[in-house]
Design a protein around this motif. Structure first.
Motif, PDB file in Angstrom:
ATOM      1  N   HIS A 265       0.654  -1.147  -0.095  1.00 20.36           N
ATOM      2  CA  HIS A 265      -0.119  -0.084   0.030  1.00 20.36           C
ATOM      3  C   HIS A 265       0.768   1.298   0.043  1.00 20.36           C
ATOM      4  N   ARG A 266       1.954   1.232   0.887  1.00 22.96           N
ATOM      5  CA  ARG A 266       3.175   2.253   0.771  1.00 22.96           C
ATOM      6  C   ARG A 266       3.421   2.483  -0.642  1.00 22.96           C
ATOM      7  N   MET A 267       4.031   1.546  -1.221  1.00 22.60           N
ATOM      8  CA  MET A 267       4.676   1.703  -2.575  1.00 22.60           C
ATOM      9  C   MET A 267       3.379   2.135  -3.357  1.00 22.60           C
ATOM     10  N   SER A 268       2.246   1.674  -3.708  1.00 19.70           N
ATOM     11  CA  SER A 268       1.210   2.095  -4.340  1.00 19.70           C
ATOM     12  C   SER A 268       0.768   3.583  -4.129  1.00 19.70           C
ATOM     13  N   GLU A 269       0.921   4.142  -2.849  1.00 19.17           N
ATOM     14  CA  GLU A 269       0.610   5.536  -2.446  1.00 19.17           C
ATOM     15  C   GLU A 269       1.642   6.368  -3.239  1.00 19.17           C
ATOM     16  N   MET A 270       3.187   5.947  -2.997  1.00 18.50           N
ATOM     17  CA  MET A 270       4.066   6.884  -3.584  1.00 18.50           C
ATOM     18  C   MET A 270       3.752   6.807  -5.066  1.00 18.50           C
ATOM     19  N   VAL A 271       3.605   5.717  -5.802  1.00 19.30           N
ATOM     20  CA  VAL A 271       3.458   5.978  -7.357  1.00 19.30           C
ATOM     21  C   VAL A 271       2.262   6.624  -7.649  1.00 19.30           C
ATOM     22  N   SER A 272       1.167   6.718  -6.810  1.00 19.86           N
ATOM     23  CA  SER A 272      -0.017   7.236  -7.086  1.00 19.86           C
ATOM     24  C   SER A 272       0.125   8.972  -6.804  1.00 19.86           C
ATOM     25  N   ASP A 273       1.064   9.344  -5.952  1.00 17.91           N
ATOM     26  CA  ASP A 273       1.405  10.688  -5.524  1.00 17.91           C
ATOM     27  C   ASP A 273       2.263  11.227  -6.865  1.00 17.91           C
ATOM     28  N   ILE A 274       3.017  10.474  -7.433  1.00 21.60           N
ATOM     29  CA  ILE A 274       3.950  10.973  -8.293  1.00 21.60           C
ATOM     30  C   ILE A 274       3.055  11.042  -9.634  1.00 21.60           C
ATOM     31  N   LEU A 275       2.100  10.158 -10.042  1.00 23.63           N
ATOM     32  CA  LEU A 275       1.256  10.086 -11.338  1.00 23.63           C
ATOM     33  C   LEU A 275       0.656  11.372 -10.928  1.00 23.63           C
ATOM     34  N   ASP A 276      -0.205  11.720  -9.804  1.00 23.99           N
ATOM     35  CA  ASP A 276      -1.008  12.667  -9.657  1.00 23.99           C
ATOM     36  C   ASP A 276      -0.116  13.988  -9.744  1.00 23.99           C
ATOM     37  N   TYR A 277       0.670  14.186  -9.395  1.00 22.80           N
ATOM     38  CA  TYR A 277       1.751  15.386  -9.363  1.00 22.80           C
ATOM     39  C   TYR A 277       1.911  15.803 -10.888  1.00 22.80           C
ATOM     40  N   SER A 278       2.356  14.531 -11.606  1.00 24.44           N
ATOM     41  CA  SER A 278       2.798  14.782 -12.924  1.00 24.44           C
ATOM     42  C   SER A 278       1.403  15.239 -13.650  1.00 24.44           C
ATOM     43  N   GLN A 279       0.453  14.612 -13.524  1.00 23.40           N
ATOM     44  CA  GLN A 279      -0.830  14.848 -14.279  1.00 23.40           C
ATOM     45  C   GLN A 279      -1.398  16.349 -13.908  1.00 23.40           C
ATOM     46  N   LEU A 280      -1.433  16.863 -12.396  1.00 22.70           N
ATOM     47  CA  LEU A 280      -1.727  18.040 -12.108  1.00 22.70           C
ATOM     48  C   LEU A 280      -0.962  19.057 -12.809  1.00 22.70           C
ATOM     49  N   GLN A 281       0.473  18.921 -12.748  1.00 18.44           N
ATOM     50  CA  GLN A 281       1.252  20.045 -13.529  1.00 18.44           C
ATOM     51  C   GLN A 281       1.008  19.933 -14.910  1.00 18.44           C
ATOM     52  N   ALA A 282       0.534  18.976 -15.620  1.00 18.80           N
ATOM     53  CA  ALA A 282       0.430  18.711 -17.107  1.00 18.80           C
ATOM     54  C   ALA A 282      -0.855  19.466 -17.479  1.00 18.80           C
ATOM     55  N   GLY A 283      -2.024  19.432 -16.170  1.00 21.81           N
ATOM     56  CA  GLY A 283      -3.131  20.038 -16.477  1.00 21.81           C
ATOM     57  C   GLY A 283      -4.256  19.003 -17.074  1.00 21.81           C
ATOM     58  N   TYR A 284      -3.838  17.687 -16.848  1.00 25.44           N
ATOM     59  CA  TYR A 284      -4.784  16.541 -17.215  1.00 25.44           C
ATOM     60  C   TYR A 284      -5.713  16.009 -16.222  1.00 25.44           C
ATOM     61  N   LEU A 285      -5.353  16.366 -15.237  1.00 21.53           N
ATOM     62  CA  LEU A 285      -6.096  15.756 -14.052  1.00 21.53           C
ATOM     63  C   LEU A 285      -7.222  17.078 -13.537  1.00 21.53           C
ATOM     64  N   GLN A 286      -8.365  16.988 -13.632  1.00 22.72           N
ATOM     65  CA  GLN A 286      -9.301  17.976 -13.503  1.00 22.72           C
ATOM     66  C   GLN A 286      -9.964  17.669 -12.129  1.00 22.72           C
ATOM     67  N   LEU A 287     -10.179  18.986 -11.482  1.00 26.57           N
ATOM     68  CA  LEU A 287     -10.823  18.779 -10.317  1.00 26.57           C
ATOM     69  C   LEU A 287     -12.289  18.448 -10.231  1.00 26.57           C
ATOM     70  N   ARG A 288     -12.907  17.437  -9.536  1.00 29.84           N
ATOM     71  CA  ARG A 288     -14.331  17.363  -9.190  1.00 29.84           C
ATOM     72  C   ARG A 288     -14.807  17.928  -7.912  1.00 29.84           C
ATOM     73  N   ARG A 289     -15.328  19.058  -7.919  1.00 25.62           N
ATOM     74  CA  ARG A 289     -15.699  19.799  -7.010  1.00 25.62           C
ATOM     75  C   ARG A 289     -17.142  19.615  -6.613  1.00 25.62           C
ATOM     76  N   ASP A 290     -17.565  19.669  -5.158  1.00 25.32           N
ATOM     77  CA  ASP A 290     -18.764  19.582  -4.830  1.00 25.32           C
ATOM     78  C   ASP A 290     -18.824  20.181  -3.395  1.00 25.32           C
TER      79      ASP A 290
END
Length: 510
Positions: A322-347
């Motif tokens: 789980h810890r390794m999966s969390e690290m990989v997710s953080d890296i992917l999320d950061y890359s997507q946020l920086q590239a503008g691919y990950l959109q916020l889902r507000r509510d």
């Protein structure tokens, strides 16, 4: 085989860039354009000088000469009509001087009696050249006015120029009707003007040549630093991050060179941080992989029959996975946020519940190090229009950061303050204050703080992810150090969220 030191390599690269600048072609596009612009200004200046000389100054000279004659004659016109010229010995020389030329006395029968030039009498028998003036008058239409005793003014032109100015006045001479002709020639004036034109031509040619050379030198001196800066940027683009423009100036070019210099330093810093994060992430991923591999082999070879030990080992394997999966997710999320691919889902969510769930989730990890997590808030109903998953990630990374920098047995406090329509989440951990110069850098990508306490919860990209998510939400954030506490905070504004939501709704309707 010899190797060069970094200092010598940098000097060699600088020398190569300088040599390349010296090879810049003289006919570079910008240099030619600057040269042409300066030459256009020179040609315009020369043309303006010619216009002023020919159309303004020459006409002014002629008009001033004519007006001067009339101004000098006006005071004595009444005297000319009544007095006898022969009785006043000074009047004839004055008239000749007033005309700034010649005075011709003609009798009533139209014959020339006397001629004066600039106040001096002319011998009519010996000076045949001066007689040509009288012959020209006899052959003109003005001669009829002389015979009729009528005043006249005549301007003779040749080639568009005013050649001479004549003024005829009926007078009395030795008691008889006579006629005075004032004659002014512009020949001498035009000789001076023609000489000025020749000088102006020579001056224009000289000015053009000198200006062409100076414009070429100035354009080259202007484009040279630009080529130096371009060469530096090219070196940076090729990967030579040590390249810096060898320019020290106090103008806009100097500011541009300094900006490129700062860009190079920033690229070097990013490159160093990139190498560091690769090493850190590799280390962080290697640790759980080694544990998973080791404990899996232990379960297979040793504890496969012991249920209690087997479950303990499998739990550790699952936790590290789980810890390794969390690290990989953080890296992917950061890359997507920086590239503008990950959109916020507000509510609309309860901000307290988001924070509380992350505190409860991290309590176990904190307890392993004897650290206590405490949540304080005056209200438990705080409506927030956010992406709940991303804000949960923000709170989790702030908690991981606090645990990494808190000694065993101490307490981390999480507070939610609500004031003036703003809800501020604060994560406070005891520890050595972060230096002022590092408080901006810790939010940068790949930046790892030097104040770690030996634990490595998270990926090392936590604060970068925090800043990226909060910026996407339009929230304020920061870090304060006071009373022995490092306080990381972010602020949710109800007014700002309402304004953003209204803008999105309006854009949707359009």
């Amino acid at each position: 085989m010899t190797t060069k030191s970094p200092e010598k390599e940098k000097e060699a690269a600088l020398h190569e860039r300088t040599s390349n600048v010296k090879k810049i072609p003289f006919h570079s596009r910008m240099g030619v354009r600057l040269w042409l612009i300066m030459m256009v200004l020179v040609v315009f200046t020369i043309g303006l000088m010619w216009v002023i000389q020919i159309l303004v100054m020459e006409r002014n000279y002629v008009n001033m000469a004519v007006n001067g004659i009339q101004d000098r004659l006006d005071p004595i016109m009444e005297e000319l009509m009544t007095d006898d010229l022969a009785e006043n010995g000074n009047l004839i020389p004055y008239l000749s001087k007033a005309a700034d030329g010649k005075l011709l006395l003609v009798n009533g029968e139209g014959r020339l009696m006397a001629m004066y030039s600039y106040g001096l009498p002319i011998d009519l028998e010996s000076d045949s050249q001066e007689i040509t003036v009288w012959k020209d008058i006899q052959n003109s239409e003005a001669y009829e006015d002389i015979l009729n005793g009528e005043s006249y003014v005549q301007e003779k032109r040749k080639g568009g120029r005013l050649y001479s100015y004549e003024m005829g006045i009926p007078v009395k001479y030795e008691g008889q009707e006579a006629y005075a002709v004032l004659y002014h020639s512009f020949t001498e004036l035009y000789e001076v003007l023609d000489m000025n034109r020749k000088q102006l031509v020579a001056f224009s040619i000289l000015l053009s040549l000198v200006s062409a050379v100076l414009a070429a030198l100035l354009s080259r001196s202007f484009t040279k630093p630009i080529h130096i800066i371009k060469g530096t940027v090219d070196e940076l683009a090729k990967g030579d991050l040590t390249a810096e423009p060898d320019l020290v100036r106090k103008d806009e070019i100097g500011q541009l060179a300094e900006s490129v210099r700062q860009l190079g330093r920033a690229l070097r810093r990013v490159d160093d941080l990139r190498k560091e994060v690769i090493a850190n992430v590799s280390h962080e991923l290697r640790s759980p992989l080694a544990l998973i591999s080791g404990y899996a082999e232990m379960v297979r070879d040793i504890h496969w029959k012991d249920q209690e030990k087997r479950e303990e080992d499998l739990n550790l394997i699952i936790r590290e996975s789980h810890r390794m999966s969390e690290m990989v997710s953080d890296i992917l999320d950061y890359s997507q946020l920086q590239a503008g691919y990950l959109q916020l889902r507000r509510d609309w969510y309860n901000l307290y519940e988001i924070v509380e769930s992350e505190v409860l989730l991290c309590e176990q990890s904190a307890a392993e190090h004897g650290i206590t997590l405490r949540l304080e808030t005056p209200e438990k109903e705080i409506a927030a229009y956010v992406d709940a998953l991303k804000i949960s990630q923000v709170v989790r990374n702030l908690l991981y950061n606090a645990m990494n920098h808190t000694k065993d047995g101490l307490e981390i406090t999480v507070e939610i303050e609500k004031k003036d329509g703003k809800s501020t989440v604060l994560v406070k951990n005891p520890g050595e204050a972060i230096p002022e110069e590092d408080r901006e850098l810790i939010w940068e990508r790949y930046q790892r703080s030097q104040h770690q306490g030996g634990r490595h919860e998270g990926t090392g990209l936590g604060l970068s992810i925090v800043s990226t998510i909060l910026q996407a939400h339009g929230m304020e954030y920061g870090v304060d150090c006071r009373d022995g506490l490092n306080i990381f905070w972010f602020c949710y504004s109800e007014k700002e969220a309402g304004r953003r939501q209204s803008a999105r709704n309006e854009a949707g309707r359009l």
